[in-house]
Scaffold this motif. Structure first.
Motif, PDB file in Angstrom:
ATOM      1  N   GLN A   1       0.838  -1.210   0.000  1.00  8.34           N
ATOM      2  CA  GLN A   1       0.000   0.000   0.000  1.00  8.34           C
ATOM      3  C   GLN A   1       0.869   1.255   0.000  1.00  8.34           C
ATOM      4  O   GLN A   1       0.583   2.216  -0.714  1.00  8.34           O
ATOM      5  N   GLN A   2       1.948   1.220   0.784  1.00  7.27           N
ATOM      6  CA  GLN A   2       2.842   2.391   0.818  1.00  7.27           C
ATOM      7  C   GLN A   2       3.465   2.640  -0.553  1.00  7.27           C
ATOM      8  O   GLN A   2       3.596   3.789  -0.977  1.00  7.27           O
ATOM      9  N   GLN A   3       3.822   1.552  -1.239  1.00  4.11           N
ATOM     10  CA  GLN A   3       4.418   1.745  -2.558  1.00  4.11           C
ATOM     11  C   GLN A   3       3.390   2.341  -3.519  1.00  4.11           C
ATOM     12  O   GLN A   3       3.730   3.164  -4.368  1.00  4.11           O
ATOM     13  N   ARG A   4       2.119   1.966  -3.371  1.00  5.36           N
ATOM     14  CA  ARG A   4       1.097   2.541  -4.241  1.00  5.36           C
ATOM     15  C   ARG A   4       0.865   4.020  -3.921  1.00  5.36           C
ATOM     16  O   ARG A   4       0.568   4.814  -4.814  1.00  5.36           O
ATOM     17  N   VAL A   5       1.019   4.400  -2.652  1.00  5.60           N
ATOM     18  CA  VAL A   5       0.951   5.833  -2.302  1.00  5.60           C
ATOM     19  C   VAL A   5       2.111   6.576  -2.990  1.00  5.60           C
ATOM     20  O   VAL A   5       1.926   7.649  -3.578  1.00  5.60           O
ATOM     21  N   ALA A   6       3.296   5.957  -2.939  1.00  4.32           N
ATOM     22  CA  ALA A   6       4.468   6.583  -3.574  1.00  4.32           C
ATOM     23  C   ALA A   6       4.249   6.726  -5.083  1.00  4.32           C
ATOM     24  O   ALA A   6       4.671   7.717  -5.690  1.00  4.32           O
ATOM     25  N   ILE A   7       3.589   5.752  -5.677  1.00  5.55           N
ATOM     26  CA  ILE A   7       3.304   5.825  -7.116  1.00  5.55           C
ATOM     27  C   ILE A   7       2.295   6.931  -7.409  1.00  5.55           C
ATOM     28  O   ILE A   7       2.459   7.711  -8.349  1.00  5.55           O
ATOM     29  N   ALA A   8       1.266   7.014  -6.567  1.00  7.92           N
ATOM     30  CA  ALA A   8       0.283   8.091  -6.741  1.00  7.92           C
ATOM     31  C   ALA A   8       0.978   9.444  -6.651  1.00  7.92           C
ATOM     32  O   ALA A   8       0.712  10.355  -7.442  1.00  7.92           O
ATOM     33  N   ARG A   9       1.923   9.564  -5.708  1.00  4.54           N
ATOM     34  CA  ARG A   9       2.645  10.831  -5.559  1.00  4.54           C
ATOM     35  C   ARG A   9       3.512  11.127  -6.790  1.00  4.54           C
ATOM     36  O   ARG A   9       3.634  12.272  -7.221  1.00  4.54           O
ATOM     37  N   ALA A  10       4.097  10.072  -7.368  1.00  2.90           N
ATOM     38  CA  ALA A  10       4.958  10.277  -8.550  1.00  2.90           C
ATOM     39  C   ALA A  10       4.157  10.638  -9.790  1.00  2.90           C
ATOM     40  O   ALA A  10       4.685  11.246 -10.714  1.00  2.90           O
ATOM     41  N   LEU A  11       2.874  10.249  -9.823  1.00  5.47           N
ATOM     42  CA  LEU A  11       2.077  10.444 -11.040  1.00  5.47           C
ATOM     43  C   LEU A  11       1.103  11.608 -10.964  1.00  5.47           C
ATOM     44  O   LEU A  11       0.588  12.055 -11.991  1.00  5.47           O
ATOM     45  N   VAL A  12       0.853  12.124  -9.763  1.00  7.29           N
ATOM     46  CA  VAL A  12      -0.279  13.038  -9.553  1.00  7.29           C
ATOM     47  C   VAL A  12      -0.181  14.321 -10.374  1.00  7.29           C
ATOM     48  O   VAL A  12      -1.191  14.862 -10.824  1.00  7.29           O
ATOM     49  N   HIS A  13       1.033  14.812 -10.599  1.00  7.37           N
ATOM     50  CA  HIS A  13       1.188  16.051 -11.361  1.00  7.37           C
ATOM     51  C   HIS A  13       1.400  15.768 -12.844  1.00  7.37           C
ATOM     52  O   HIS A  13       1.813  16.640 -13.593  1.00  7.37           O
ATOM     53  N   GLU A  14       1.116  14.518 -13.246  1.00  8.43           N
ATOM     54  CA  GLU A  14       1.193  14.095 -14.652  1.00  8.43           C
ATOM     55  C   GLU A  14       2.520  14.434 -15.307  1.00  8.43           C
ATOM     56  O   GLU A  14       2.572  15.036 -16.380  1.00  8.43           O
ATOM     57  N   PRO A  15       3.627  14.015 -14.662  1.00  8.27           N
ATOM     58  CA  PRO A  15       4.936  14.263 -15.279  1.00  8.27           C
ATOM     59  C   PRO A  15       5.062  13.419 -16.542  1.00  8.27           C
ATOM     60  O   PRO A  15       4.465  12.345 -16.643  1.00  8.27           O
ATOM     61  N   ARG A  16       5.853  13.899 -17.482  1.00 13.64           N
ATOM     62  CA  ARG A  16       6.005  13.149 -18.737  1.00 13.64           C
ATOM     63  C   ARG A  16       7.032  12.040 -18.623  1.00 13.64           C
ATOM     64  O   ARG A  16       7.026  11.104 -19.400  1.00 13.64           O
ATOM     65  N   LEU A  17       7.957  12.179 -17.661  1.00 16.01           N
ATOM     66  CA  LEU A  17       8.972  11.141 -17.458  1.00 16.01           C
ATOM     67  C   LEU A  17       8.830  10.554 -16.057  1.00 16.01           C
ATOM     68  O   LEU A  17       8.843  11.291 -15.073  1.00 16.01           O
ATOM     69  N   ILE A  18       8.691   9.232 -15.979  1.00 16.24           N
ATOM     70  CA  ILE A  18       8.604   8.556 -14.687  1.00 16.24           C
ATOM     71  C   ILE A  18       9.865   7.711 -14.531  1.00 16.24           C
ATOM     72  O   ILE A  18      10.175   6.884 -15.395  1.00 16.24           O
ATOM     73  N   ILE A  19      10.582   7.935 -13.441  1.00 14.53           N
ATOM     74  CA  ILE A  19      11.828   7.226 -13.191  1.00 14.53           C
ATOM     75  C   ILE A  19      11.651   6.352 -11.955  1.00 14.53           C
ATOM     76  O   ILE A  19      11.266   6.847 -10.896  1.00 14.53           O
ATOM     77  N   CYS A  20      11.912   5.051 -12.107  1.00 14.26           N
ATOM     78  CA  CYS A  20      11.643   4.117 -11.006  1.00 14.26           C
ATOM     79  C   CYS A  20      12.886   3.302 -10.696  1.00 14.26           C
ATOM     80  O   CYS A  20      13.448   2.666 -11.584  1.00 14.26           O
ATOM     81  N   ASP A  21      13.296   3.310  -9.425  1.00 16.54           N
ATOM     82  CA  ASP A  21      14.466   2.534  -9.017  1.00 16.54           C
ATOM     83  C   ASP A  21      14.000   1.329  -8.210  1.00 16.54           C
ATOM     84  O   ASP A  21      13.653   1.464  -7.044  1.00 16.54           O
TER      85      ASP A  21
END
Ligand SMILES: Nc1ncnc2c1ncn2[C@@H]1O[C@H](COP(=O)(O)OP(=O)(O)O)[C@@H](O)[C@H]1O
Ligand SMILES: [Mg+2]
Length: 238
Positions: free
Chosen positions: A151-171
């Protein structure tokens, strides 16, 4: 830059330390990620993957070479311009979530929007909608400590996507997740990468998710060894 590219690094060198303890970590790295693709970056531990991601994100300066993201020459921008560029165009997902423990889920996800200057009302409304999309609509007011790892990782994903960035970087976004949560995370990222003007770059060791990549780039000892199309991609529903 060629207009079909989201990211292009040209002969980037980056090292740490000086004198006897100097280590060259990136050795003439020329790397490309295309618009509309999900690219996986793989290679042994310590080969420089996280360093390369940090360079692309502009959080780490380089010694030599060029770094272009959506045609912007990050290596030539000043610190403030890079920070602004990152806040607008780039979303990060880390293995260790990096959520703020004292904030609720909806507040955590609001952060990128608040940085962009949105009011808390507007930001929290968008954040709540994004949390719905990742299946956490019933956890808006929970703090990270009350949630499972998945669930925490999904919160982190929501935070990474919420402003609709064009580049998503995932480590290593799925490294700490069980199969079910790992599958949820990767299919969300797969969806994002379908947009023709966006790009997702994922560093991973997780062979359960390899089949979701459009292409794979292999790194070894600070160098790109090769890049290939993913022959198994057609097996995935897209
Ligand atoms: N801030 C730093 N200072 C010194 N050495 C570093 C730093 N960051 C990374 N390194 C070194 O660079 C090498 C590559 O690290 P990293 O990019 O994290 O590899 P990977 O993500 O592929 O495991 C490692 O040898 C690591 O110890
Ligand atoms: Mg790493």
């Amino acid at each position: 830059m060629h207009s079909t590219l989201a990211v292009k690094t040209t002969t980037v060198n980056k090292g740490f330390g000086s004198g006897d303890t100097r280590t060259e970590v990136l050795k003439a790295v020329s790397f490309e990620a295309r618009l509309g693709e999900l690219l996986m970056l793989v290679g042994p531990s310590g080969c420089g993957k996280t360093t390369l991601l940090s360079v692309i994100a502009g959080t780490l300066g380089i010694d030599r070479g060029e770094v272009e993201v959506f045609d912007a020459p990050l290596h030539r921008l000043d610190k403030q311009a890079v920070t602004r560029f990152r806040a607008t165009h780039i979303g990060f997902i880390f293995q260790q979530y990096n959520l703020i423990p004292t904030l609720t889920c909806v507040e955590n996800v609001s952060v990128p929007l608040r940085i962009q200057g949105h009011s808390s009302t507007v930001a929290e409304k968008k954040a709540a909608a994004m949390l719905e999309r990742v299946g956490l609509g019933s956890r808006l007011q929970h703090r990270p400590g009350m949630l499972s790892g998945g669930q925490q990782q999904r919160v982190a994903i929501a935070r990474a996507l919420v402003h609709e960035p064009r580049l998503i970087i995932c480590d290593e976004p799925t490294a700490a997740l069980d199969s079910e949560n790992g599958a949820k995370v990767i299919s969300l990222l797969r969806d994002v990468a379908k947009a023709p003007d966006r790009c997702v770059i994922i560093v991973t060791h997780d062979n359960r998710i390899f089949s979701y990549a459009d292409r794979m780039t292999h790194m070894e000892d600070g160098r790109i060894s090769h890049t290939h199309d993913n022959p198994t991609i057609s097996l995935n529903p897209r």
